[in-house]
Design an enzyme around this catalytic site. Structure first.
Site, PDB file in Angstrom:
ATOM      1  N   SER A   7       0.445   2.587 -28.156  1.00 49.15           N
ATOM      2  CA  SER A   7      -0.078   2.471 -29.513  1.00 49.15           C
ATOM      3  C   SER A   7       0.595   1.398 -30.345  1.00 49.15           C
ATOM      4  CB  SER A   7       0.059   3.815 -30.239  1.00 49.15           C
ATOM      5  OG  SER A   7       1.419   4.198 -30.341  1.00 49.15           O
ATOM      6  N   HIS A  56      -4.515   7.440 -27.201  1.00 49.91           N
ATOM      7  CA  HIS A  56      -5.241   6.248 -27.672  1.00 49.91           C
ATOM      8  C   HIS A  56      -6.229   5.711 -26.647  1.00 49.91           C
ATOM      9  CE1 HIS A  56      -3.030   5.374 -31.461  1.00 49.91           C
ATOM     10  NE2 HIS A  56      -2.074   6.054 -30.859  1.00 49.91           N
ATOM     11  N   LYS A  91      -8.247  10.630 -33.108  1.00 48.13           N
ATOM     12  CA  LYS A  91      -8.594   9.216 -32.945  1.00 48.13           C
ATOM     13  C   LYS A  91     -10.070   9.074 -32.606  1.00 48.13           C
ATOM     14  CE  LYS A  91      -3.778   8.354 -32.077  1.00 48.13           C
ATOM     15  NZ  LYS A  91      -3.345   9.711 -32.449  1.00 48.13           N
TER      16      LYS A  91
END
Length: 408
Positions: A188, A216, A248
């Site tokens: 990330s 992610h 996310k």
């Protein structure tokens, strides 16, 4: 009026100073109320633009995710009131977990109230004093804290350096009962990935386990957003433990564990972060499930995200900006020579309605300040052009100022 002890206040002051307090004493871009920025969008010629949120697939404001959350609030209220083990769960919990497991191609999924807590709790459950945990040095803080918090021995290996990892395995494997390798799927802070095929072969050869943090990478990597395994064409069942987040690509909040169904059933009764925490609120569960359905139904969102990310990388390269080791998948940092340059550029962006805070101390090496840009399928090429032009112009000004002051 009573106050905390002077030693406690002195301790807090010293630690804050060591963390870089001087950089923010004259104002800073953190904790900005972004809803207020959105409401003032018309004050900038091109409006307000966020490059700092994880809404990779553009689903945070999608009518279906919002409607699902509203309906859950109306029918089930704001919370579930207890741990699922002692207070019961909702039908929606299992429905989300079963559909997520099916989408990811794994045996089972268990959702947890906090993504951060998921890593910490899982590592604590798996390891004891006779065990070894090997962690990529740039893994997420939740992995590092989880590894340091257990009685097992912890070693770090150089970032994405599987030769270094194999050296540690060769040196230490025979001395420990269980060995757990921990790494991110998509890092990330740097936007790069590990060599999963080699990593899987290596952990099998040394009879080690793999914890892969896909926070992610789910919704981002692979043709249909199924993560690092799909990206490399590997069977996700080869990974002992995968960690995901709902905050996310799934436009909500919380975390989850993906693993063999028997492992997940064990964790329902024994994983501290699940057993001793409240279950996901109804609105959170519903919005995440709606986002999962949209990802399944509209894989073109992943295609659009990838196109935007690659476009950002290409325009950054043309402008001479340093994106480090990023591969151009949703997370793209731009690196700066000094923290002052980084902060200056972030402030210049904010003055133009572009929100992208600097990262100068927390979570990165102190000599690698950067601004992380989170790309979304909802961004346009015009948005990206605007950002790159603003960064390039501000960096030119910052560099010229720094060089002038050095010459004086």
């Amino acid at each position: 009026m009573t106050t905390p002890s002077s030693s406690f206040l002195a301790f807090a002051e010293r630690r804050f100073r060591l963390s870089g307090r001087a950089l923010i004493e004259n104002g800073h871009p953190y904790f900005v109320p972004t809803d207020a920025l959105e409401s003032r969008s018309d004050q900038w010629p091109d409006g307000y633009l966020s490059m700092s949120h994880y809404d990779y697939l553009g689903l945070m404001h999608h009518p279906k995710t919002v409607a699902a959350a509203k309906e859950a609030l109306d029918t089930q209220g704001t919370g579930v009131g207890a741990s699922r083990l002692v207070g019961g769960e909702r039908l929606a919990h299992r429905a989300l977990e079963e559909d997520m497991a099916d989408f990811l191609g794994v045996g089972g999924v268990l959702s947890i109230i906090s993504g951060y807590l998921t890593n910490v709790s899982v590592i604590g459950l798996l390891l004891g004093p006779r065990d070894l945990v090997l962690v990529d040095e740039l893994s997420h803080n939740s992995i590092v804290v989880g590894a340091r918090g257990v009685k097992a021995r912890m070693e770090t290996y150089a970032h994405n350096d599987l030769d270094d990892l194999e050296r540690l395995l060769h040196k230490h494997r025979a001395d420990y009962g269980r060995v757990l390798i921990c790494t991110d799927g998509l890092f990330s802070m740097d936007g790069d990935i590990t060599d999963l095929p080699r990593l899987l072969d290596m952990k099998d050869a040394y009879d080690a386990w793999l914890l892969l943090d896909e926070a992610h990478s789910y919704g981002v990597l692979g043709e249909t957003g199924r993560g690092l395994c799909e990206h490399f064409g590997e069977d996700p069942k080869r990974v002992e433990i995968a960690i995901g987040t709902l905050s996310k690509s799934f436009a909500s909040s919380g975390g989850f564990v993906a693993a063999n169904s028997d492992v997940i059933e064990w964790m329902r009764f024994c994983l501290p972060g699940f057993v001793y925490s409240v279950g996901l609120p109804p609105a959170t569960t519903a919005s995440a499930h709606a986002a999962l359905r949209l990802l399944h139904e509209e894989p073109e969102r992943v295609t659009k995200l990838r196109a935007n990310s690659q476009y950002f990388m290409r325009k950054a390269a043309e402008a001479g900006l340093n994106t480090g080791t990023a591969i151009g998948e949703a997370v793209v940092p731009i690196l700066f020579e000094t923290p002052d340059d980084c902060v200056f550029v972030a402030e210049a962006l904010m003055q133009q309605g572009i929100y992208a805070p600097p990262v100068v101390h927390v979570g990165i090496p102190k000599d690698m300040p950067r601004i992380r840009f989170f790309i979304s399928a909802a961004h346009s090429e015009a948005d990206i052009d605007r950002v790159i032009a603003a960064v390039a112009a501000a960096l030119t000004t910052a560099t010229a100022t720094r060089q002038r002051l050095s010459a004086e």
